[in-house]
Design a protein around this motif. Structure first.
Motif, PDB file in Angstrom:
ATOM      1  N   UNK A 161       0.843  -1.207   0.000  1.00 48.15           N
ATOM      2  CA  UNK A 161       0.000   0.000   0.000  1.00 48.15           C
ATOM      3  C   UNK A 161       0.872   1.249   0.000  1.00 48.15           C
ATOM      4  N   UNK A 162       0.655   2.101  -0.987  1.00 46.92           N
ATOM      5  CA  UNK A 162       1.382   3.363  -1.033  1.00 46.92           C
ATOM      6  C   UNK A 162       0.492   4.479  -0.475  1.00 46.92           C
ATOM      7  N   UNK A 163       1.111   5.564  -0.028  1.00 48.04           N
ATOM      8  CA  UNK A 163       0.316   6.660   0.531  1.00 48.04           C
ATOM      9  C   UNK A 163      -0.659   7.191  -0.508  1.00 48.04           C
ATOM     10  N   UNK A 164      -1.903   7.288  -0.135  1.00 49.67           N
ATOM     11  CA  UNK A 164      -2.901   7.832  -1.035  1.00 49.67           C
ATOM     12  C   UNK A 164      -3.447   6.856  -2.048  1.00 49.67           C
ATOM     13  N   UNK A 165      -3.134   5.585  -1.896  1.00 54.60           N
ATOM     14  CA  UNK A 165      -3.650   4.608  -2.878  1.00 54.60           C
ATOM     15  C   UNK A 165      -5.169   4.639  -2.902  1.00 54.60           C
ATOM     16  N   UNK A 166      -5.682   4.451  -4.093  1.00 55.06           N
ATOM     17  CA  UNK A 166      -7.130   4.386  -4.287  1.00 55.06           C
ATOM     18  C   UNK A 166      -7.468   2.986  -4.781  1.00 55.06           C
ATOM     19  N   UNK A 167      -8.522   2.401  -4.228  1.00 54.49           N
ATOM     20  CA  UNK A 167      -8.914   1.058  -4.644  1.00 54.49           C
ATOM     21  C   UNK A 167      -9.586   1.079  -6.014  1.00 54.49           C
ATOM     22  N   UNK A 168      -9.388   0.007  -6.751  1.00 52.94           N
ATOM     23  CA  UNK A 168     -10.190  -0.224  -7.945  1.00 52.94           C
ATOM     24  C   UNK A 168     -11.537  -0.781  -7.489  1.00 52.94           C
ATOM     25  N   UNK A 169     -12.586   0.003  -7.628  1.00 51.45           N
ATOM     26  CA  UNK A 169     -13.915  -0.403  -7.183  1.00 51.45           C
ATOM     27  C   UNK A 169     -14.959   0.332  -8.005  1.00 51.45           C
ATOM     28  N   UNK A 170     -16.142  -0.215  -8.046  1.00 51.53           N
ATOM     29  CA  UNK A 170     -17.266   0.561  -8.570  1.00 51.53           C
ATOM     30  C   UNK A 170     -17.476   1.772  -7.666  1.00 51.53           C
ATOM     31  N   UNK A 171     -17.616   2.958  -8.251  1.00 45.87           N
ATOM     32  CA  UNK A 171     -17.668   4.171  -7.413  1.00 45.87           C
ATOM     33  C   UNK A 171     -18.833   4.194  -6.427  1.00 45.87           C
ATOM     34  N   UNK A 201     -19.683   2.079  -4.425  1.00 50.57           N
ATOM     35  CA  UNK A 201     -19.347   1.437  -3.147  1.00 50.57           C
ATOM     36  C   UNK A 201     -18.823   2.448  -2.127  1.00 50.57           C
ATOM     37  N   UNK A 202     -18.423   3.614  -2.615  1.00 53.07           N
ATOM     38  CA  UNK A 202     -18.079   4.684  -1.656  1.00 53.07           C
ATOM     39  C   UNK A 202     -19.263   4.955  -0.735  1.00 53.07           C
ATOM     40  N   UNK A 203     -20.422   5.012  -1.336  1.00 58.42           N
ATOM     41  CA  UNK A 203     -21.611   5.341  -0.565  1.00 58.42           C
ATOM     42  C   UNK A 203     -22.084   4.137   0.247  1.00 58.42           C
ATOM     43  N   UNK A 226     -18.566   2.577   2.064  1.00 61.11           N
ATOM     44  CA  UNK A 226     -17.535   3.472   2.588  1.00 61.11           C
ATOM     45  C   UNK A 226     -16.146   3.168   2.059  1.00 61.11           C
ATOM     46  N   UNK A 227     -16.103   2.623   0.854  1.00 61.47           N
ATOM     47  CA  UNK A 227     -14.813   2.239   0.283  1.00 61.47           C
ATOM     48  C   UNK A 227     -14.234   3.395  -0.516  1.00 61.47           C
ATOM     49  N   UNK A 228     -12.956   3.669  -0.328  1.00 56.66           N
ATOM     50  CA  UNK A 228     -12.277   4.740  -1.047  1.00 56.66           C
ATOM     51  C   UNK A 228     -11.816   4.219  -2.398  1.00 56.66           C
ATOM     52  N   UNK A 229     -12.726   4.153  -3.323  1.00 58.85           N
ATOM     53  CA  UNK A 229     -12.325   3.596  -4.608  1.00 58.85           C
ATOM     54  C   UNK A 229     -13.199   4.029  -5.758  1.00 58.85           C
ATOM     55  N   UNK A 230     -12.660   3.931  -6.927  1.00 62.10           N
ATOM     56  CA  UNK A 230     -13.410   4.038  -8.175  1.00 62.10           C
ATOM     57  C   UNK A 230     -12.591   3.306  -9.234  1.00 62.10           C
ATOM     58  N   UNK A 231     -13.034   3.393 -10.478  1.00 64.94           N
ATOM     59  CA  UNK A 231     -12.352   2.590 -11.497  1.00 64.94           C
ATOM     60  C   UNK A 231     -10.977   3.156 -11.877  1.00 64.94           C
TER      61      UNK A 231
END
Lengths: 710, 710
Positions: free
Chosen positions: B411-421, B423-425, B428-433
């Motif tokens: 994990x690097x600082x500020x990494x963003x997950x690959x996720x359907x956006x 799922x943030x809502x 609570x996942x910090x991710x998008x495509x």
């Protein structure tokens, strides 16, 4: 309650719910004691996996106190219920219940040695089959649930084969705990699908649904509807909402599962990982001790003395103390049942008892042909000639394939499929649970993991045989490894080995896979060279009571060689052609063994060079021979260079040879003969390489110190 | 129709249905011609897999004529739709459409060379990525669908990263054909689950539902409700009842799938294997030619001349003839779009075009620390120190783990997950495509198969990085192999290698796994010994543009060695301590490298024996060095015996060493240091073994000719 099972077994088991209600006042103390014990054990080590074990406490009490039939003082009681902890990292859960329920080896000292430096500890980081009360070694996720499917299939097969009206000599149930991880692993998903197809109503999977894995919430990676998926896969589903405390609810669900009529049962139990700790419900509870303060706080919260560790009060001891006696009663009842059964059904009883002891009929070798047709024969076909007469006659063997029946030649005359009997009607399938031919589907990994369960049911009571192309034993490798690690006999018939398998191409041509299985401990990887050696390979495999074997055979026809001997295979390598004054030794292997003989003939005829020829079907068996035998076979100490001919990666052959004609790249899609030609495996080309090497050896002294790729 | 996608892409694609209706009169002839072509090709060879290809004919016409966006004359058009034939044995299906649609390499002669002896054939037994129009090599079942998930993820990531309003520079769809087998394989089930979670609406799986596999009816082994299972896994499901003829229905379903809003689509198409042949609907149609009479009968039935073979009439040629020009128009439109985009967004456009060319920023090496802390550091931690700064800065890397984020340090600082956006809502996942950190779940096999898809999207446009414990790369091995076979760059960060990983025990301690990866062609297996060597390992991995790499690191802290050099790793092995008059060479490896240095020091101090010490992190890289370098590094030709120290199976080390201190059994559950002690990996014990061996060498001339296990 009488439960008719679709295999004809009926069993009478009283409901435990009245007892649950009677003892319900004790549960709170038992659960708290158990949870603190787990917390203390992990804290002592400063690691381990406390969260899951703590979350599953009520499930454990339900199973060991109220549901499972087992005998702590006779751990290997044949008809015991099997329990598999597929989420093996929560091993403290099982170890602690083994201790509490009275397994004698699991002393308090042993329990407290969890993760200590003592080499004889019974509490390794994952459950290990060698130890009392452990049915299978688990840890690599998904394996355990597939093993459980195999255990349940073993029960079905044995029950249908041996039970007679009034004599249910085999009637145990299989219980399997899983976590979120096992529902993601492919091997588990394969096994789940197959268990649903087989309608294994004697299998219950209990899902510790805490929605947490190492990375955090399961939502990070899995948002499917698990229950709907299980139902679609042919399982009954029961939900338990309060898995942390509701022992009555859990016991009710488990009893419903035990009484299932038509399907395996999936009990979805909501729990909280690391319940009541400061990390409850989070990934932090999964794989680290809570810290001393948190453990102390938990004790205070539970009304225990935070200064005291490993406290198991008398009331808790008393709660579990009747279990060994209860178990011995079941053992005695079963012993009596088998005794009466043997009187009533003498022949069947004798066979059953031999199966229980893991004995094969004394004459099993007599089913193997003493000679074979002289015409070229694919060794996959030879394998059928050798084994199918054995499989036909001896119930011990359960034989399966990952959807390659037409290719692997494992069907004996009159074989019956292992299937739910109703499929006769609905699908026209000739099968029932007494069947010993298993259509695993295109599920190589589950095939081998399930076969480990068949083998683990009781030592050598069932000898599972699997089959697919050799290359696909890479799919199955984690399960094959688990079989080797557990000393489980199992025979894997790997066909289509080497580039000789032809036009299916590099995806199907194994180049490096033999290197894995030759390096893997406690497994025999055997490449027989013709039918006679195939007979030797099967004999070695059937005699290997505590190890799996891979018999690696060819797709294409192989010449039948007059020099081969089945007893030679048992020694791993042996001399095919000897010459006291030879200048080179050729090592031939498996499908390409005849190449070594042909090259030797051509060397002699065209170059005046004399070669010794060794058949080398199995490195592991050769390593088990005496130093003298090994040296005399290879004769490298006499300064005779040895050259191995095998179209595989050379890795490992450097131990036995000075040079190799091997393949260091992936294969190529060509029909068999063209593939051999493409890679230089023709007699002229091979002979030229040998001659050139021998010439070079004379000119370059360095070569003597190096393995040379020709 | 404008289709808003959840990644912000919108695409305008007209419906093909009017054209389908206009051309419907041609379909019968096209389908018959295609089916007879397949039958002829298999009959010519006398084998192959005709049945599936024949059954899927209408699906193929729908895809290549009406649905897919591709350019036969520009096969690598960047924004082309990707087509994956996961049931790769039906390769003739794809080869024939490549020919009909105008791929220039696939001449009629080439097509007719299917399974011939020509070594340069473009029609191997399974599709191979090297050839025009083939996106991934398939064959081992289940791999292709997982690759397709990776291809779709690549599109999502690139589109979300680079598309801007009005400039959808990446907007392709991924189409994947599967058969019954892929729905049984674990790796496919893992990938299906993850694709549903990621809501990959740009992925369509077309199920050739013919209900037949090699063993016979699918009912033999699978009776689940496939559609319900897919829906439970987060997929939309569309049924097509008449998959053999209903092109309009198939095109409608495919268009609906292409326009999917929120989910991947599963199109369940009922077909008949070997349609209209005498083996139609049976397993016999799967993997064997029909026989000359049956092929002739089929021609008669279809109104063709039974004496003529390989007939493609003018009308059929004409039906497909506009496709190359249509493709070139799309290529030109896309080139113009990228050109305009680069004018409008110069920086982004330049970066995008560099990605298209597969180029890394020139300064990537500058992100690697020039030195490391001197304190003992686990090499898994070193790996994070080396790589995370690179991953943070360079979009090319997509990094994932099979649920071991806390253990693998990726994990690097500020990494963003690959996720359907969304799922943030909801979660609570910090991710998008645009995220480049992939939570693969506990799905090691799919992780590596999906990463092959990420890599296959376009050469080096994405460099996938996976991570889990080394032992679990056995679960993933079939996919790792497919990456090596396809020359796909991919970096596998394997932590917890060797018995030093400790108390998790033998299920988690790799003993034999390195032997597999050292034997596997075209992959680098690197075991760095400290942080400096970890830097070298990453540099080698990132520079290996056409091969995967496994970087094998320790769980436990390792001393930082002053003699190690990152540029030494690139050579596979190099001298750490030299002495012209040494009597022995010690080969040290990875986590145990310091042991070799310590033993050398003790030999010198206590026994007056001088040892050379070699660091040997990678056998494959060493093999790529000159003979002179290899000889001078090892110096075995000078008669100096070499001893390797590594707690793995010795297999393969015999090439480089005369003796080895290795492990020939499974591991043992003990904490790291105790495990090393248990297996004799302490400096005193190791030194004693070396001294004893050197003594024995003097007394036993035979030993010089043998690899000795110490």
């Amino acid at each position: 309650m009488t439960v008719p099972q679709s295999n004809g077994v009926s069993k009478s088991l009283p409901s435990a719910l009245p007892l649950v209600q009677k003892l319900s006042k004790d549960h709170d103390n038992v659960l708290k004691t158990f949870r603190l014990l787990i917390a203390d054990l992990c804290q002592q080590f400063g690691g381990g996996h406390p969260g899951g074990a703590i979350g599953m406490a009520a499930i454990g009490v339900s199973l060991w106190k109220y549901i499972m039939r087992y005998a702590p003082h006779t751990p290997n009681f044949f008809n015991r219920d099997r329990f598999v902890l597929s989420n093996g990292h929560t091993c403290l859960f099982q170890y602690s219940f083994l201790h509490l329920t009275g397994y004698e080896a699991m002393t308090f000292d042993q329990l407290k040695s969890y993760h200590s430096d003592r080499a004889d500890a019974l509490c390794p980081g994952h459950p290990e089959i060698e130890h009392e009360g452990i049915e299978v070694t688990t840890g690599p996720l998904g394996q355990g649930i597939a093993n459980a499917v195999g255990l349940a299939m073993a029960t079905k097969n044995l029950a249908t084969t041996y039970n007679r009206p009034g004599y249910d000599v085999v009637s145990n149930h299989t219980w399997c705990m899983i976590g979120d991880a096992c529902l993601q692993e492919g091997v588990a998903l394969e096994a789940i699908s197959l268990a649903g197809h087989f309608r294994l109503n004697n299998l219950t999977v209990i899902y510790d649904n805490n929605q947490v894995t190492c990375d955090g919430s399961v939502d990070l990676t899995n948002t499917e509807d698990v229950n709907a998926k299980m139902r679609a896969s042919g399982w009954d589903v029961i939900d338990v909402e309060d898995g942390c405390y509701d022992i009555e609810g859990i016991v009710g669900a488990l009893e419903q599962a035990r009484n299932a009529q038509e399907k395996p049962t999936f009990i979805n139990v909501k729990t909280i990982i690391g319940l009541d700790s400061h990390v409850a419900g989070t990934a932090t509870a999964h794989g680290a001790a809570f810290g001393p303060q948190s453990v102390a706080n938990l004790k205070t919260l539970y009304g225990f003395n935070p200064e005291e560790h490993f406290v198991i009060g008398d009331a808790v001891r008393k709660f579990f103390q009747d279990l060994p006696a209860r178990g011995e009663q079941w053992v005695q009842e079963w012993n009596q049942l088998v005794s009466d059964y043997t009187v009533k059904h003498p022949e069947l009883g004798a066979e059953f008892q031999a199966r229980v002891r893991g004995e094969l009929p004394a004459n099993w070798e007599q089913h193997i042909p003493s000679s074979f047709p002289e015409k070229p024969t694919a060794s996959r076909a030879s394998s059928g000639l050798v084994f199918n007469p054995i499989a036909k006659e001896i119930n011990t063997f359960m034989v399966g394939t990952a959807d390659l029946s037409p290719s692997v030649n494992m069907i004996w005359p009159g074989k019956v499929d292992f299937q739910h009997p109703d499929l006769r009607t609905t699908c026209g399938i000739n099968g029932d649970y007494s069947g010993r031919y298993i259509h695993y589907g295109i599920r190589e990994h589950a095939m081998c993991a399930i076969s480990n369960g068949l083998a683990a049911y009781s030592p050598n009571t069932i000898i599972p045989v699997t089959s697919t192309f050799f290359m696909f034993y890479l799919y199955a490798a984690p399960a094959v490894r688990m079989g080797a690690l557990q000393n489980l006999q199992g025979i894997h018939v790997a066909t289509h080995d080497s580039i000789g398998m032809g036009e299916d191409g590099p995806t199907h041509q194994p180049i490096e896979l033999a290197a894995l299985y030759r390096a893997m401990p406690n497994i025999l990887y055997i490449r027989p060279g013709d039918s006679e050696e195939v007979a030797g390979a099967w004999m070695a495999a059937i005699n290997a009571k505590k190890a799996p074997t891979i018999i690696s055979t060819s797709r294409q026809a192989l010449p039948q060689l007059k020099q081969t001997r089945r007893d030679g295979v048992a020694r791993g390598a042996y001399v095919l052609e000897e010459d006291e004054f030879a200048t080179v030794t050729l090592l031939g292997v498996g499908a390409e063994l005849s190449f070594a003989l042909d090259v030797a003939a051509q060397l002699r005829a065209q170059k005046g060079i004399t070669a010794r020829v060794i058949s080398f079907p199995c490195q592991r068996l050769f390593e088990q021979q005496s130093l003298e035998y090994r040296r005399e076979t290879l004769r490298r100490h006499r300064g005779i260079p040895a050259i191995v001919i095998e179209p595989y990666a050379p890795n490992g052959w450097e131990r036995y040879a000075d040079a190799g004609i091997n393949v260091n790249r992936f294969g190529h899609s060509l029909p068999s003969k063209a593939a051999y030609k493409f890679f230089g495996y023709e007699i002229d080309a091979l002979t030229t390489k040998v001659v050139r090497y021998l010439d070079q050896l004379n000119g370059d002294e360095y070569l003597r110190h190096e393995f040379v790729d020709l």
